[in-house]
Structure formats: C-alpha cells, structure tokens
Design an enzyme around this catalytic site. Structure first.
Site, PDB file in Angstrom:
ATOM      1  N   SER A   1      36.889  37.799  36.326  1.00  0.00           N
ATOM      2  CA  SER A   1      36.434  39.246  37.168  1.00  0.00           C
ATOM      3  C   SER A   1      34.820  38.134  37.678  1.00  0.00           C
ATOM      4  O   SER A   1      33.861  38.971  37.958  1.00  0.00           O
ATOM      5  CB  SER A   1      36.332  40.352  37.427  1.00  0.00           C
ATOM      6  OG  SER A   1      37.241  41.125  37.542  1.00  0.00           O
TER       7      SER A   1
ATOM      8  N   GLY B   1      40.709  39.412  35.958  1.00  0.00           N
ATOM      9  CA  GLY B   1      42.095  39.842  37.303  1.00  0.00           C
ATOM     10  C   GLY B   1      41.580  41.503  37.564  1.00  0.00           C
ATOM     11  O   GLY B   1      42.349  42.106  38.547  1.00  0.00           O
TER      12      GLY B   1
ATOM     13  N   GLU C   1      37.408  35.602  27.039  1.00  0.00           N
ATOM     14  CA  GLU C   1      37.735  36.940  28.168  1.00  0.00           C
ATOM     15  C   GLU C   1      38.126  37.673  28.140  1.00  0.00           C
ATOM     16  O   GLU C   1      39.212  38.079  27.350  1.00  0.00           O
ATOM     17  CB  GLU C   1      38.841  35.807  28.839  1.00  0.00           C
ATOM     18  CG  GLU C   1      38.490  34.077  28.919  1.00  0.00           C
ATOM     19  CD  GLU C   1      39.600  33.698  30.942  1.00  0.00           C
ATOM     20  OE1 GLU C   1      38.706  33.700  31.541  1.00  0.00           O
ATOM     21  OE2 GLU C   1      40.025  33.790  30.350  1.00  0.00           O
TER      22      GLU C   1
ATOM     23  N   GLU D   1      47.491  35.674  29.367  1.00  0.00           N
ATOM     24  CA  GLU D   1      48.124  35.868  29.731  1.00  0.00           C
ATOM     25  C   GLU D   1      49.428  35.577  29.239  1.00  0.00           C
ATOM     26  O   GLU D   1      50.626  35.987  29.353  1.00  0.00           O
ATOM     27  CB  GLU D   1      48.430  35.751  31.498  1.00  0.00           C
ATOM     28  CG  GLU D   1      47.660  36.081  32.442  1.00  0.00           C
ATOM     29  CD  GLU D   1      46.742  36.093  33.935  1.00  0.00           C
ATOM     30  OE1 GLU D   1      47.302  34.888  33.892  1.00  0.00           O
ATOM     31  OE2 GLU D   1      45.836  36.196  34.107  1.00  0.00           O
TER      32      GLU D   1
ATOM     33  N   GLY E   1      39.402  33.030  37.906  1.00  0.00           N
ATOM     34  CA  GLY E   1      40.633  33.310  37.850  1.00  0.00           C
ATOM     35  C   GLY E   1      40.483  33.367  39.188  1.00  0.00           C
ATOM     36  O   GLY E   1      40.314  32.094  40.092  1.00  0.00           O
ATOM     37  N   GLY E   2      40.538  34.634  40.041  1.00  0.00           N
ATOM     38  CA  GLY E   2      40.814  34.646  41.430  1.00  0.00           C
ATOM     39  C   GLY E   2      39.478  33.639  42.338  1.00  0.00           C
ATOM     40  O   GLY E   2      39.960  33.736  43.360  1.00  0.00           O
TER      41      GLY E   2
ATOM     42  N   ASN F   1      40.931  28.510  36.897  1.00  0.00           N
ATOM     43  CA  ASN F   1      42.167  28.971  36.458  1.00  0.00           C
ATOM     44  C   ASN F   1      42.591  29.355  37.897  1.00  0.00           C
ATOM     45  O   ASN F   1      43.033  30.249  38.114  1.00  0.00           O
ATOM     46  CB  ASN F   1      42.008  29.638  35.325  1.00  0.00           C
ATOM     47  CG  ASN F   1      43.908  29.635  34.747  1.00  0.00           C
ATOM     48  OD1 ASN F   1      44.239  29.460  35.126  1.00  0.00           O
ATOM     49  ND2 ASN F   1      44.073  31.492  34.331  1.00  0.00           N
ATOM     50  N   TRP F   2      43.473  28.493  38.479  1.00  0.00           N
ATOM     51  CA  TRP F   2      44.576  28.555  39.830  1.00  0.00           C
ATOM     52  C   TRP F   2      45.647  29.671  39.342  1.00  0.00           C
ATOM     53  O   TRP F   2      46.594  29.972  40.318  1.00  0.00           O
ATOM     54  CB  TRP F   2      44.593  27.286  40.493  1.00  0.00           C
ATOM     55  CG  TRP F   2      43.759  26.778  40.590  1.00  0.00           C
ATOM     56  CD1 TRP F   2      42.316  26.909  41.109  1.00  0.00           C
ATOM     57  CD2 TRP F   2      44.264  25.250  42.303  1.00  0.00           C
ATOM     58  NE1 TRP F   2      41.820  25.621  41.245  1.00  0.00           N
ATOM     59  CE2 TRP F   2      42.108  25.119  42.020  1.00  0.00           C
ATOM     60  CE3 TRP F   2      44.704  24.267  42.012  1.00  0.00           C
ATOM     61  CZ2 TRP F   2      42.181  23.955  43.209  1.00  0.00           C
ATOM     62  CZ3 TRP F   2      44.865  23.621  42.368  1.00  0.00           C
ATOM     63  CH2 TRP F   2      43.756  23.235  43.051  1.00  0.00           C
TER      64      TRP F   2
HETATM   65  C1  PEP Z   1      41.438  33.924  33.937  1.00  0.00           C
HETATM   66  O1  PEP Z   1      42.427  34.168  34.749  1.00  0.00           O
HETATM   67  O2  PEP Z   1      41.016  33.216  33.181  1.00  0.00           O
HETATM   68  C2  PEP Z   1      40.350  34.892  34.673  1.00  0.00           C
HETATM   69  C3  PEP Z   1      39.123  35.434  34.145  1.00  0.00           C
HETATM   70  O3  PEP Z   1      41.283  35.562  36.143  1.00  0.00           O
HETATM   71  P1  PEP Z   1      39.872  36.688  37.063  1.00  0.00           P
HETATM   72  O4  PEP Z   1      38.242  35.777  37.113  1.00  0.00           O
HETATM   73  O5  PEP Z   1      40.785  36.779  37.754  1.00  0.00           O
HETATM   74  O6  PEP Z   1      39.226  37.558  36.002  1.00  0.00           O
END
Ligand code: PEP
Length: 250
Positions: free
Chosen positions: A212, A173, A167, A97, A233-234, A9-10
C-alpha cells in the site's frame, strides 16, 4: 551507495491500449530520472510491448513470475531463459499472491530464484509475514526462514545479483501500510541476516518495501536508512501516482 528502486507490479491488469497509455505517460513523466532504478512488471503477454515502448527511456521492465524449471513438458509455464531471450531484466519471485493462491512454498521460490540467476535475469525476492504471524511475534523468524531457504540453494553470492522486497502480507492491497519504523526494523533485520554471510553483499543489497505505498506515504518510508525503494501494486496502475512515488524516491 545504494540506488533507490521503484518497481510497479501491475498484477493481472492491463490491455494493449491501456498499457500503451500508461507507458507513454510514465515515459514522459519520468524523463531525466536516471538517478533512480525504475521498472514496471506486466503480465507475460505484454512484456514485448513493454520492451518496445520503453526501449529509449530510462525505464526497465520485468516479469511477475516464471517457472522453477528450465524447460520441458510444463504447459503454460515461462522459463527464465525465455525471459532472458528478449532481454527481460528483472523477474519477481515469491510474491505473496503466488505463495498463497498458487501454493508456492519456500523451496519452489528458491528454485525460481536460482533459475533466474542462471539465466542472467535479476530476481526480486518477495518476503513477508501474515497478520497472524506478526501478532504472534514471529514475523522476523518467518522472513528469516524465507531468506534462508534461498541462501541454502544459491548461497550468499547469489544475492549479489538480486533485489529483496519486504512485503508484509497484511499490507498488500489493503490500504494498511507498515509504519516507516516497522519497515526499517525488518529491513535492518534482513540486512543483518545477509551481513552474517557477507557484509559487502548486505551493504549493497537493494531492499524494497511493498504494501500500500502511495504518493502520500512514500517519502516517509523512503527516508528510512535501510529502505531502498518500493514495490508498488495498486498505485502503479495510475501514472500520476507512480510518477509521484518515483519523485519521492529521487
Ligand atoms: C504488491 O502487489 O506487491 C503490492 C505491494 O501491492 P499494493 O501496493 O497494492 O499493496
């Protein structure tokens, strides 16, 4: 036998030039990974770029969001049908989000899920509890409610053509990851909830963990029996990290 699935997920990152570099690094680094489902999720203006650059690779691509409406006077929205029109395979619905910042409640998320199914785009339903909900012992009830809201609209058969991402909001994040045991416990609870409606659909459901996920923790999380991959995500913005996470799943 469920396939592992790693989704990147950008979020609201990228540019034509940055995407081009990232996509070509991923295409090169993930050659031969056909045993795994892999997809990247760019913002709407860059979906066409993903489509053309990933055309002859094993990588898929999808949208991060879509409208709960099919068409009409909804300025700024993108419908599921529009996504399907240029062969978008997946769409994320109910990311935390979107739920938090854009006030999408369970009912809106369920409508989006239903619209995606109707258009033939596979929804990835995100569910997750806040830290406060976990600490007060209601995490499982919250996740169950989020899933039930979708079941109420599409029935269990709708889940045959979907993916779920657990999640925990406190892990997104933040650099804090749910332990592999915490992830397994919730994934098993989600599968059990679906199994009450249809055992076959539950057994085949890809349930991803998100929060994360990094190259250093991916393998331990993927080793759990009910964890079928990750929504990243990141770390999905860094080609090496994302490739390593994919390799940990394959
Ligand atoms: C996400 O945005 O779905 C996510 C899991 O972000 P991150 O990996 O940065 O925690």
């Amino acid at each position: 036998m469920r396939r592992k699935f790693v989704a990147g997920n950008w979020k609201m990152h990228g540019s034509l030039a940055e995407n081009q570099t990232l996509l070509s690094q991923l295409a090169r680094g993930l050659k031969g990974s056909e045993s795994l489902d892999i997809a990247v999720f760019a913002t709407a203006p860059y979906l066409f770029q993903c489509k053309s650059l990933l055309a002859s690779t094993p990588l898929n691509w999808g949208a991060q969001n879509m409208s709960q409406y099919s068409q009409g006077a909804y300025t700024g929205e993108v419908s599921a049908q529009m996504l399907q029109d240029f062969s978008c395979k997946y769409v994320i619905v109910g990311h935390s989000e979107r739920r938090e910042i854009f006030s999408e409640n369970n009912s809106v998320v369920a409508d989006k899920f239903a619209q995606a199914l109707k258009a033939g785009v596979t929804p990835i339903l995100c569910v997750g509890e806040s830290l406060q909900q976990r600490e007060s012992g209601v995490a499982e009830a919250i996740i169950s409610e989020q899933i039930q809201a979708v079941l109420n609209v599409v029935g269990v058969s709708g889940f045959a053509h979907s993916v779920i991402a657990y999640e925990p909001v406190w892990a997104i994040g933040t650099g804090k990851t749910a332990s592999p045991e915490q992830a397994q416990e919730m994934h098993a609870a989600i599968r059990a909830q679906l199994a009450k409606e249809n055992e076959n659909i539950a057994a085949n459901m890809q349930i991803l963990y998100g929060g994360s996920v990094k190259p250093g923790n991916a393998a331990d999380i993927f080793a759990k029996p009910d964890v079928d991959g990750a929504l990243v995500g990141g770390a999905s913005l860094n080609a090496n990290d994302f490739i390593q996470i994919c390799k940990a799943a394959s």
